[in-house]
Structure formats: C-alpha cells, structure tokens
Design a protein around this motif. Structure first.
Motif, PDB file in Angstrom:
ATOM      1  N   LEU A  30      69.406  27.672 -79.537  1.00 26.06           N
ATOM      2  CA  LEU A  30      68.572  27.017 -78.535  1.00 26.06           C
ATOM      3  C   LEU A  30      68.054  28.018 -77.525  1.00 26.06           C
ATOM      4  O   LEU A  30      66.868  28.059 -77.225  1.00 26.06           O
ATOM      5  CB  LEU A  30      69.358  25.919 -77.815  1.00 26.06           C
ATOM      6  N   THR A  31      68.968  28.821 -76.990  1.00 22.00           N
ATOM      7  CA  THR A  31      68.579  29.808 -75.985  1.00 22.00           C
ATOM      8  C   THR A  31      69.709  30.792 -75.741  1.00 22.00           C
ATOM      9  O   THR A  31      70.868  30.501 -76.035  1.00 22.00           O
ATOM     10  CB  THR A  31      68.189  29.119 -74.653  1.00 22.00           C
ATOM     11  N   ILE A  41      75.079  32.101 -75.137  1.00 22.17           N
ATOM     12  CA  ILE A  41      74.183  31.568 -76.154  1.00 22.17           C
ATOM     13  C   ILE A  41      74.515  30.102 -76.372  1.00 22.17           C
ATOM     14  O   ILE A  41      75.691  29.719 -76.396  1.00 22.17           O
ATOM     15  CB  ILE A  41      74.294  32.382 -77.467  1.00 22.17           C
ATOM     16  N   ALA A  42      73.466  29.283 -76.482  1.00 23.66           N
ATOM     17  CA  ALA A  42      73.633  27.861 -76.760  1.00 23.66           C
ATOM     18  C   ALA A  42      73.171  27.605 -78.181  1.00 23.66           C
ATOM     19  O   ALA A  42      72.058  27.975 -78.564  1.00 23.66           O
ATOM     20  CB  ALA A  42      72.820  27.032 -75.769  1.00 23.66           C
ATOM     21  N   LEU A  43      74.051  26.992 -78.975  1.00 24.00           N
ATOM     22  CA  LEU A  43      73.787  26.739 -80.388  1.00 24.00           C
ATOM     23  C   LEU A  43      73.847  25.245 -80.668  1.00 24.00           C
ATOM     24  O   LEU A  43      74.745  24.551 -80.195  1.00 24.00           O
ATOM     25  CB  LEU A  43      74.840  27.441 -81.252  1.00 24.00           C
ATOM     26  N   LEU A  44      72.894  24.763 -81.450  1.00 27.13           N
ATOM     27  CA  LEU A  44      72.858  23.365 -81.862  1.00 27.13           C
ATOM     28  C   LEU A  44      73.293  23.278 -83.315  1.00 27.13           C
ATOM     29  O   LEU A  44      72.580  23.750 -84.208  1.00 27.13           O
ATOM     30  CB  LEU A  44      71.438  22.804 -81.696  1.00 27.13           C
ATOM     31  N   PRO A  45      74.498  22.708 -83.581  1.00 29.69           N
ATOM     32  CA  PRO A  45      74.961  22.594 -84.964  1.00 29.69           C
ATOM     33  C   PRO A  45      74.042  21.678 -85.767  1.00 29.69           C
ATOM     34  O   PRO A  45      73.574  20.658 -85.256  1.00 29.69           O
ATOM     35  CB  PRO A  45      76.357  21.991 -84.849  1.00 29.69           C
ATOM     36  N   TYR A  82      83.656  27.948 -67.979  1.00 31.67           N
ATOM     37  CA  TYR A  82      82.902  27.000 -68.785  1.00 31.67           C
ATOM     38  C   TYR A  82      82.070  26.054 -67.911  1.00 31.67           C
ATOM     39  O   TYR A  82      80.919  25.764 -68.221  1.00 31.67           O
ATOM     40  CB  TYR A  82      83.823  26.195 -69.706  1.00 31.67           C
ATOM     41  N   GLU A  83      82.651  25.585 -66.809  1.00 35.16           N
ATOM     42  CA  GLU A  83      81.922  24.685 -65.903  1.00 35.16           C
ATOM     43  C   GLU A  83      80.690  25.359 -65.329  1.00 35.16           C
ATOM     44  O   GLU A  83      79.615  24.753 -65.253  1.00 35.16           O
ATOM     45  CB  GLU A  83      82.838  24.202 -64.767  1.00 35.16           C
ATOM     46  N   ILE A  84      80.821  26.616 -64.924  1.00 30.51           N
ATOM     47  CA  ILE A  84      79.683  27.373 -64.382  1.00 30.51           C
ATOM     48  C   ILE A  84      78.587  27.494 -65.444  1.00 30.51           C
ATOM     49  O   ILE A  84      77.407  27.267 -65.175  1.00 30.51           O
ATOM     50  CB  ILE A  84      80.135  28.769 -63.903  1.00 30.51           C
ATOM     51  N   VAL A  85      78.983  27.836 -66.653  1.00 31.36           N
ATOM     52  CA  VAL A  85      78.023  28.039 -67.741  1.00 31.36           C
ATOM     53  C   VAL A  85      77.376  26.707 -68.141  1.00 31.36           C
ATOM     54  O   VAL A  85      76.159  26.634 -68.336  1.00 31.36           O
ATOM     55  CB  VAL A  85      78.722  28.704 -68.948  1.00 31.36           C
ATOM     56  N   ALA A  86      78.169  25.655 -68.243  1.00 28.46           N
ATOM     57  CA  ALA A  86      77.630  24.345 -68.617  1.00 28.46           C
ATOM     58  C   ALA A  86      76.644  23.848 -67.560  1.00 28.46           C
ATOM     59  O   ALA A  86      75.594  23.286 -67.894  1.00 28.46           O
ATOM     60  CB  ALA A  86      78.767  23.342 -68.817  1.00 28.46           C
ATOM     61  N   ASP A  87      76.963  24.057 -66.285  1.00 28.96           N
ATOM     62  CA  ASP A  87      76.051  23.663 -65.206  1.00 28.96           C
ATOM     63  C   ASP A  87      74.730  24.430 -65.304  1.00 28.96           C
ATOM     64  O   ASP A  87      73.654  23.862 -65.127  1.00 28.96           O
ATOM     65  CB  ASP A  87      76.686  23.893 -63.829  1.00 28.96           C
ATOM     66  N   ARG A  88      74.809  25.728 -65.587  1.00 31.94           N
ATOM     67  CA  ARG A  88      73.597  26.540 -65.714  1.00 31.94           C
ATOM     68  C   ARG A  88      72.763  26.082 -66.917  1.00 31.94           C
ATOM     69  O   ARG A  88      71.537  25.993 -66.834  1.00 31.94           O
ATOM     70  CB  ARG A  88      73.963  28.027 -65.846  1.00 31.94           C
ATOM     71  N   PHE A  89      73.418  25.758 -68.014  1.00 25.08           N
ATOM     72  CA  PHE A  89      72.707  25.271 -69.191  1.00 25.08           C
ATOM     73  C   PHE A  89      72.007  23.942 -68.872  1.00 25.08           C
ATOM     74  O   PHE A  89      70.857  23.728 -69.260  1.00 25.08           O
ATOM     75  CB  PHE A  89      73.658  25.127 -70.378  1.00 25.08           C
ATOM     76  N   ASP A  90      72.685  23.048 -68.156  1.00 22.56           N
ATOM     77  CA  ASP A  90      72.069  21.779 -67.752  1.00 22.56           C
ATOM     78  C   ASP A  90      70.841  22.022 -66.882  1.00 22.56           C
ATOM     79  O   ASP A  90      69.828  21.332 -67.020  1.00 22.56           O
ATOM     80  CB  ASP A  90      73.074  20.901 -67.002  1.00 22.56           C
ATOM     81  N   GLU A  91      70.927  23.004 -65.976  1.00 25.88           N
ATOM     82  CA  GLU A  91      69.774  23.350 -65.138  1.00 25.88           C
ATOM     83  C   GLU A  91      68.602  23.813 -66.004  1.00 25.88           C
ATOM     84  O   GLU A  91      67.460  23.439 -65.759  1.00 25.88           O
ATOM     85  CB  GLU A  91      70.131  24.469 -64.153  1.00 25.88           C
ATOM     86  N   LEU A  93      67.996  22.977 -69.091  1.00 32.89           N
ATOM     87  CA  LEU A  93      67.446  21.807 -69.777  1.00 32.89           C
ATOM     88  C   LEU A  93      66.551  21.006 -68.842  1.00 32.89           C
ATOM     89  O   LEU A  93      65.477  20.551 -69.240  1.00 32.89           O
ATOM     90  CB  LEU A  93      68.574  20.916 -70.309  1.00 32.89           C
ATOM     91  N   ASP A  94      67.000  20.832 -67.599  1.00 29.75           N
ATOM     92  CA  ASP A  94      66.194  20.097 -66.613  1.00 29.75           C
ATOM     93  C   ASP A  94      64.871  20.805 -66.356  1.00 29.75           C
ATOM     94  O   ASP A  94      63.827  20.166 -66.268  1.00 29.75           O
ATOM     95  CB  ASP A  94      66.960  19.923 -65.300  1.00 29.75           C
ATOM     96  N   GLU A  95      64.911  22.138 -66.223  1.00 28.72           N
ATOM     97  CA  GLU A  95      63.688  22.915 -65.986  1.00 28.72           C
ATOM     98  C   GLU A  95      62.730  22.778 -67.169  1.00 28.72           C
ATOM     99  O   GLU A  95      61.530  22.622 -66.991  1.00 28.72           O
ATOM    100  CB  GLU A  95      64.026  24.397 -65.774  1.00 28.72           C
ATOM    101  N   GLU A  96      63.276  22.805 -68.389  1.00 33.28           N
ATOM    102  CA  GLU A  96      62.446  22.701 -69.587  1.00 33.28           C
ATOM    103  C   GLU A  96      61.780  21.325 -69.658  1.00 33.28           C
ATOM    104  O   GLU A  96      60.605  21.199 -69.962  1.00 33.28           O
ATOM    105  CB  GLU A  96      63.299  22.946 -70.827  1.00 33.28           C
ATOM    106  N   GLU A  97      62.548  20.270 -69.355  1.00 30.83           N
ATOM    107  CA  GLU A  97      61.971  18.915 -69.367  1.00 30.83           C
ATOM    108  C   GLU A  97      60.884  18.781 -68.314  1.00 30.83           C
ATOM    109  O   GLU A  97      59.850  18.168 -68.551  1.00 30.83           O
ATOM    110  CB  GLU A  97      63.069  17.881 -69.138  1.00 30.83           C
TER     111      GLU A  97
END
Length: 102
Positions: A30-31, A41-45, A82-91, A93-97
């Motif tokens: 994904l990115t 790295i974010a991976l979509l199975p 993990y929480e820091i990274v997950a929060d950044r990934f959510d951000e 996604l929000d920016e992309e939307e």
C-alpha cells in the motif's frame, strides 16, 4: 522475510510474506511511510484469488534496506511503537481520502 515482484500493473508492487507457521501470503504494497524517524511498510494481504482481502486487514512492519538496497521487514513488537505507527497510517489514509474528494 519476503521478496518484491512487479505485477502487470506498473503502479502496484507485491511482496510474498513467509509467516511464522511456514505458510506464505501474497500482499500488495500500500505504502512505505515514516513515523518516529523509522520507515514502515503497509501491506494488504490478498485472498486466494489474488484480490484484496474482504476484511480490510493490513499488515504493518518496520521497513529498511541494507547497504546493497535490498529490502527487509521486521516485526513491530512494542505496543507503544505500534500505536504511533498505526496512528500515522490512519492519518495517511485520511489524507488520501481527502485528496480524492478534491
């Protein structure tokens, strides 16, 4: 931990992950993004048909390259990290939307 392969689509990159139970899963990259001065790295199975998984499950790993530029992945074992990274990934996604709405 995995190898990158090009698909027929120039924009999508794929990686095959070898899991702890000796199974393998094909994932779409994904990115690659930065959080707390570390690359991730974010991976979509993908499902057995090569389509995005229906659950929307995403794997996130530490990402780095060796001196020869070969990519490597490492598990995130610290809950705080993990929480820091997950929060950044959510951000991201929000920016992309938001950008898609423009």
């Amino acid at each position: 931990m995995g190898k990158q392969e090009n698909s027929n689509d120039d924009e999508d990159m794929f990686v095959t992950l070898s899991l702890d139970d000796d199974s393998e899963v094909e994932c779409r990259i994904l990115t690659i993004f930065e959080a707390a001065d570390q690359d991730y790295i974010a991976l979509l199975p993908l499902d057995e048909n090569g389509a995005d998984n229906a659950e929307g499950k995403v794997y996130i790993y530490r990402y780095f390259e060796d001196e020869d530029g070969n990519p490597s992945l490492d598990n995130i074992t610290d809950d705080e990290e993990y929480e820091i990274v997950a929060d950044r990934f959510d951000e991201l996604l929000d920016e992309e939307e938001f950008e898609e709405m423009d």
